[in-house]
Design a protein around this motif. Structure first.
Motif, mmCIF file in Angstrom:
data_model
loop_
_atom_site.group_PDB
_atom_site.id
_atom_site.type_symbol
_atom_site.label_atom_id
_atom_site.label_comp_id
_atom_site.label_asym_id
_atom_site.label_seq_id
_atom_site.Cartn_x
_atom_site.Cartn_y
_atom_site.Cartn_z
ATOM 1 N N SER A 1 -16.951 42.974 -60.358
ATOM 2 C CA SER A 1 -18.371 42.661 -60.207
ATOM 3 C C SER A 1 -18.820 41.592 -61.189
ATOM 4 O O SER A 1 -19.737 40.834 -60.906
ATOM 5 C CB SER A 1 -19.234 43.917 -60.357
ATOM 6 N N CYS A 2 -18.176 41.478 -62.320
ATOM 7 C CA CYS A 2 -18.510 40.432 -63.286
ATOM 8 C C CYS A 2 -18.047 39.062 -62.810
ATOM 9 O O CYS A 2 -18.617 38.050 -63.166
ATOM 10 C CB CYS A 2 -17.890 40.729 -64.647
ATOM 11 N N GLU A 3 -16.989 39.011 -62.023
ATOM 12 C CA GLU A 3 -16.436 37.748 -61.575
ATOM 13 C C GLU A 3 -17.128 37.177 -60.351
ATOM 14 O O GLU A 3 -16.942 36.025 -60.034
ATOM 15 C CB GLU A 3 -14.942 37.911 -61.286
ATOM 16 N N THR A 4 -17.903 37.969 -59.660
ATOM 17 C CA THR A 4 -18.560 37.482 -58.452
ATOM 18 C C THR A 4 -19.947 36.972 -58.799
ATOM 19 O O THR A 4 -20.839 37.731 -59.113
ATOM 20 C CB THR A 4 -18.661 38.578 -57.374
ATOM 21 N N GLU A 5 -20.103 35.676 -58.778
ATOM 22 C CA GLU A 5 -21.402 35.074 -59.024
ATOM 23 C C GLU A 5 -21.840 34.380 -57.744
ATOM 24 O O GLU A 5 -21.020 33.923 -56.959
ATOM 25 C CB GLU A 5 -21.347 34.150 -60.238
ATOM 26 N N PRO A 6 -23.139 34.316 -57.502
ATOM 27 C CA PRO A 6 -23.610 33.752 -56.235
ATOM 28 C C PRO A 6 -23.308 32.257 -56.113
ATOM 29 O O PRO A 6 -23.189 31.551 -57.107
ATOM 30 C CB PRO A 6 -25.125 33.998 -56.283
ATOM 31 N N ASP A 7 -23.159 31.817 -54.863
ATOM 32 C CA ASP A 7 -22.935 30.401 -54.605
ATOM 33 C C ASP A 7 -24.174 29.606 -54.981
ATOM 34 O O ASP A 7 -25.290 30.011 -54.689
ATOM 35 C CB ASP A 7 -22.614 30.171 -53.128
ATOM 36 N N LYS A 8 -23.962 28.456 -55.623
ATOM 37 C CA LYS A 8 -25.069 27.595 -56.026
ATOM 38 C C LYS A 8 -25.217 26.389 -55.115
ATOM 39 O O LYS A 8 -26.295 25.844 -54.987
ATOM 40 C CB LYS A 8 -24.871 27.121 -57.470
ATOM 41 N N LEU A 9 -24.110 25.942 -54.529
ATOM 42 C CA LEU A 9 -24.139 24.775 -53.654
ATOM 43 C C LEU A 9 -23.575 25.149 -52.286
ATOM 44 O O LEU A 9 -22.638 25.925 -52.182
ATOM 45 C CB LEU A 9 -23.300 23.633 -54.231
ATOM 46 N N MET A 10 -24.142 24.535 -51.266
ATOM 47 C CA MET A 10 -23.650 24.712 -49.909
ATOM 48 C C MET A 10 -22.438 23.808 -49.726
ATOM 49 O O MET A 10 -22.508 22.614 -49.989
ATOM 50 C CB MET A 10 -24.762 24.321 -48.941
ATOM 51 N N VAL A 11 -21.320 24.381 -49.336
ATOM 52 C CA VAL A 11 -20.133 23.591 -49.061
ATOM 53 C C VAL A 11 -19.893 23.653 -47.558
ATOM 54 O O VAL A 11 -19.646 24.716 -47.008
ATOM 55 C CB VAL A 11 -18.910 24.111 -49.836
ATOM 56 N N SER A 12 -20.024 22.515 -46.926
ATOM 57 C CA SER A 12 -19.880 22.416 -45.486
ATOM 58 C C SER A 12 -19.439 20.999 -45.141
ATOM 59 O O SER A 12 -19.624 20.072 -45.921
ATOM 60 C CB SER A 12 -21.220 22.735 -44.821
ATOM 61 N N LYS A 13 -18.894 20.853 -43.968
ATOM 62 C CA LYS A 13 -18.403 19.552 -43.523
ATOM 63 C C LYS A 13 -19.574 18.631 -43.189
ATOM 64 O O LYS A 13 -20.479 19.012 -42.445
ATOM 65 C CB LYS A 13 -17.536 19.777 -42.281
ATOM 66 N N PHE A 14 -19.561 17.418 -43.770
ATOM 67 C CA PHE A 14 -20.554 16.396 -43.436
ATOM 68 C C PHE A 14 -20.011 15.035 -43.812
ATOM 69 O O PHE A 14 -19.003 14.926 -44.500
ATOM 70 C CB PHE A 14 -21.905 16.664 -44.116
ATOM 71 N N LYS A 15 -20.718 13.995 -43.328
ATOM 72 C CA LYS A 15 -20.302 12.640 -43.705
ATOM 73 C C LYS A 15 -21.531 11.782 -43.953
ATOM 74 O O LYS A 15 -22.607 12.019 -43.414
ATOM 75 C CB LYS A 15 -19.405 12.009 -42.646
ATOM 76 N N MET B 1 -32.518 2.595 -46.438
ATOM 77 C CA MET B 1 -31.450 1.968 -47.215
ATOM 78 C C MET B 1 -30.207 1.742 -46.357
ATOM 79 O O MET B 1 -29.194 1.276 -46.857
ATOM 80 C CB MET B 1 -31.117 2.836 -48.427
ATOM 81 N N GLY B 2 -30.272 2.102 -45.068
ATOM 82 C CA GLY B 2 -29.154 1.878 -44.163
ATOM 83 C C GLY B 2 -28.031 2.894 -44.301
ATOM 84 O O GLY B 2 -26.931 2.673 -43.815
ATOM 85 N N ILE B 3 -28.317 4.002 -44.939
ATOM 86 C CA ILE B 3 -27.318 5.053 -45.140
ATOM 87 C C ILE B 3 -27.819 6.307 -44.445
ATOM 88 O O ILE B 3 -28.998 6.645 -44.536
ATOM 89 C CB ILE B 3 -27.101 5.319 -46.649
ATOM 90 N N THR B 4 -26.913 6.985 -43.738
ATOM 91 C CA THR B 4 -27.292 8.220 -43.049
ATOM 92 C C THR B 4 -26.311 9.340 -43.373
ATOM 93 O O THR B 4 -25.171 9.092 -43.772
ATOM 94 C CB THR B 4 -27.334 8.030 -41.516
ATOM 95 N N VAL B 5 -26.788 10.554 -43.184
ATOM 96 C CA VAL B 5 -25.960 11.743 -43.359
ATOM 97 C C VAL B 5 -25.937 12.494 -42.032
ATOM 98 O O VAL B 5 -26.944 12.528 -41.317
ATOM 99 C CB VAL B 5 -26.485 12.635 -44.511
ATOM 100 N N SER B 6 -24.783 13.046 -41.687
ATOM 101 C CA SER B 6 -24.712 13.887 -40.500
ATOM 102 C C SER B 6 -23.680 14.992 -40.742
ATOM 103 O O SER B 6 -22.664 14.743 -41.379
ATOM 104 C CB SER B 6 -24.361 13.068 -39.261
ATOM 105 N N PRO B 7 -23.952 16.179 -40.294
ATOM 106 C CA PRO B 7 -25.184 16.580 -39.637
ATOM 107 C C PRO B 7 -26.335 16.608 -40.633
ATOM 108 O O PRO B 7 -26.120 16.662 -41.847
ATOM 109 C CB PRO B 7 -24.870 17.991 -39.125
ATOM 110 N N VAL B 8 -27.544 16.552 -40.101
ATOM 111 C CA VAL B 8 -28.740 16.584 -40.946
ATOM 112 C C VAL B 8 -29.103 18.052 -41.175
ATOM 113 O O VAL B 8 -29.758 18.668 -40.363
ATOM 114 C CB VAL B 8 -29.922 15.838 -40.298
ATOM 115 N N GLU B 9 -28.608 18.589 -42.269
ATOM 116 C CA GLU B 9 -28.913 19.962 -42.663
ATOM 117 C C GLU B 9 -29.541 19.908 -44.047
ATOM 118 O O GLU B 9 -28.954 19.347 -44.968
ATOM 119 C CB GLU B 9 -27.646 20.814 -42.697
ATOM 120 N N LYS B 10 -30.704 20.499 -44.171
ATOM 121 C CA LYS B 10 -31.440 20.461 -45.447
ATOM 122 C C LYS B 10 -30.588 20.956 -46.607
ATOM 123 O O LYS B 10 -30.676 20.430 -47.708
ATOM 124 C CB LYS B 10 -32.717 21.304 -45.349
#
Length: 147
Positions: free
Chosen positions: A15-29, A122-131
């Motif tokens: 239980s000490c080693e499990t800390e909540p995720d802080k960043l979303m890790v998902s496939k994007f470009k 700025m001519g740069i885009t991200v996809s998918p667009v997930e907040k």
């Protein structure tokens, strides 16, 4: 009795080693105005630039280089503050990907996934667009291109 003590100890350690995720890790470009990939992140969090793995994003709020050395980490008490590997404040990028450029201009993502400087694309885009991905997209652009 020994089994109870060992089980309690094991539970405490796990239980000490499990800390909540802080960043979303998902496939994007992230692509440029010509549709060419600038940076992409795969489903495991690997950061790829020009076809080469340059680092990774970890769910625990850490961004590492290709040798697994910490480059930035999300602060413990502020979900917009990024620290370097020595714990010094480096960068503030909000959860929605918004931040101030060194010139003082507001950088943000439009609803369509376009990177904007104030009201200019700025001519740069991200996809998918997930907040949930916009913060890390901004951090990676900042690290690799220092907007």
């Amino acid at each position: 009795m020994r089994k109870i003590i060992w089980l309690t100890l094991l539970f405490t350690i796990l239980s000490c080693e499990t800390e909540p995720d802080k960043l979303m890790v998902s496939k994007f470009k992230i692509t440029d105005a010509n549709g060419q990939s600038i940076i992409r992140v795969d489903e495991k969090g690997n950061v790829i630039k020009q076809g080469i793995k340059v680092g990774a994003v970890k769910k625990k709020g850490v961004i590492v280089d290709k040798k697994e050395r910490t480059i930035l980490q999300l602060g413990d008490h502020n979900d917009s503050l990024f620290l370097d590997n020595e714990g010094k404040e480096v960068l503030v990028i909000h959860k929605d990907g918004k931040f101030l450029a060194s010139s003082g201009e507001q950088i943000h993502w439009s609803d369509a996934g376009e990177l904007m400087k104030d009201d200019e694309s700025m001519g740069i885009t991200v996809s998918p667009v997930e907040k949930s991905l916009l913060q890390i997209a901004s951090v990676l652009l900042y690290l690799h291109y220092v907007i």
